[in-house]
Enzyme design. Structure first.
Site, PDB file in Angstrom:
ATOM      1  N   SER A 113      36.397 -24.526  95.923  1.00 23.30           N
ATOM      2  CA  SER A 113      36.522 -25.768  96.770  1.00 23.30           C
ATOM      3  C   SER A 113      35.306 -26.697  97.033  1.00 23.30           C
ATOM      4  CB  SER A 113      36.699 -25.108  98.111  1.00 23.30           C
ATOM      5  OG  SER A 113      38.000 -24.224  98.287  1.00 23.30           O
TER       6      SER A 113
ATOM      7  N   ARG B 227      37.443 -14.673  89.939  1.00 29.60           N
ATOM      8  CA  ARG B 227      37.703 -15.339  88.968  1.00 29.60           C
ATOM      9  C   ARG B 227      36.839 -15.457  87.649  1.00 29.60           C
ATOM     10  NH1 ARG B 227      35.729 -19.866  92.574  1.00 29.60           N
ATOM     11  NH2 ARG B 227      34.604 -18.217  93.299  1.00 29.60           N
TER      12      ARG B 227
ATOM     13  N   HIS C  52      43.522 -20.771  94.356  1.00 24.58           N
ATOM     14  CA  HIS C  52      44.192 -20.133  95.272  1.00 24.58           C
ATOM     15  C   HIS C  52      45.817 -20.027  95.369  1.00 24.58           C
ATOM     16  CE1 HIS C  52      40.823 -21.737  97.667  1.00 24.58           C
ATOM     17  NE2 HIS C  52      40.549 -20.649  97.773  1.00 24.58           N
TER      18      HIS C  52
ATOM     19  N   LYS D 150      30.199 -20.806 108.312  1.00 23.97           N
ATOM     20  CA  LYS D 150      30.390 -21.610 107.252  1.00 23.97           C
ATOM     21  C   LYS D 150      30.889 -23.270 107.593  1.00 23.97           C
ATOM     22  CE  LYS D 150      32.341 -21.179 102.565  1.00 23.97           C
ATOM     23  NZ  LYS D 150      32.784 -20.327 101.829  1.00 23.97           N
TER      24      LYS D 150
END
Ligand code: COA
Length: 162
Positions: free
Chosen positions: A131, A93, A20, A44
């Site tokens: 994460s 990514r 990030h 979430k």
């Protein structure tokens, strides 16, 4: 009227990683003002509270000038419009990110046509970080120094210390 120099970088940031931070630094080269916004995404399940996530982001920034760290709920596209951002920044990514990001960008454009989505690619050394994986490693006592700033590493170890 949207400010062309202002962009929104939304995400869950549970927690912020070097991936990030790489995107934040790249976005800073393109936009003068960057608003990093932690989504209050109640669907979430997160490890860290919004307050903790904001604090970790703030403490992880080496050069915080012209960066605002905040939170929002509701729609990202509406929030971008409300703060006058011309763009939503997202990181891609790998090819696997593309389908989801492409769909989200098209949906956001439909919701708010004046706001463009800008995709940035992190350094390849960060392309495999997520994460969830970082949390999984920390939970099992692994070393996460290569993936997250020191402040995040400390917070993770505090969470997982019985
Ligand atoms: N480096 C490392 N990891 C990265 C990364 C990068 N550059 N970019 C994304 N990731 C990882 C994150 O760590 C996260 O990993 P995890 O799933 O293991 O936790 C994953 O990719 C996705 O994270 P994030 O970028 O935070 O996106 P998200 O999918 O959690 O959140 C929102 C996306 C918040 C922008 C989206 O859900 C949203 O807009 N919500 C608001 C409601 C809304 O507008 N809905 C309609 C959308 S069209």
């Amino acid at each position: 009227m949207a400010d062309k120099s202002k962009a929104l970088y939304p995400g869950t940031f549970d927690p912020i990683t070097f991936g990030h931070i790489d995107i934040i630094e790249r976005a800073r080269k393109v936009f003068d003002i960057l608003v990093i916004a932690v989504a209050d995404n109640r669907e979430k399940k997160t490890l860290f509270t919004i307050k903790e996530r904001i604090e970790m982001i703030k403490k992880s920034l080496k050069n915080p000038s012209e960066i605002e760290v905040t939170t929002f709920d509701g729609l990202t596209a509406e929030y971008a419009k409300s703060i006058g951002a011309a763009a939503i920044v997202r990181g891609i990514r790998a090819v696997s990110d593309f389908e989801y990001e492409f769909q989200m960008a098209l949906m956001n454009r439909k919701l708010q046509p004046e706001v463009e989505t800008v995709f940035l690619t992190p350094n390849e050394t960060h392309s495999y970080i997520s994460s969830s994986l970082v949390k999984d490693i920390a939970r099992r006592g692994g070393d996460v120094s290569c993936f997250v700033p020191d402040i995040v590493k400390k917070k993770l170890s505090k969470k997982f210390t019985p």
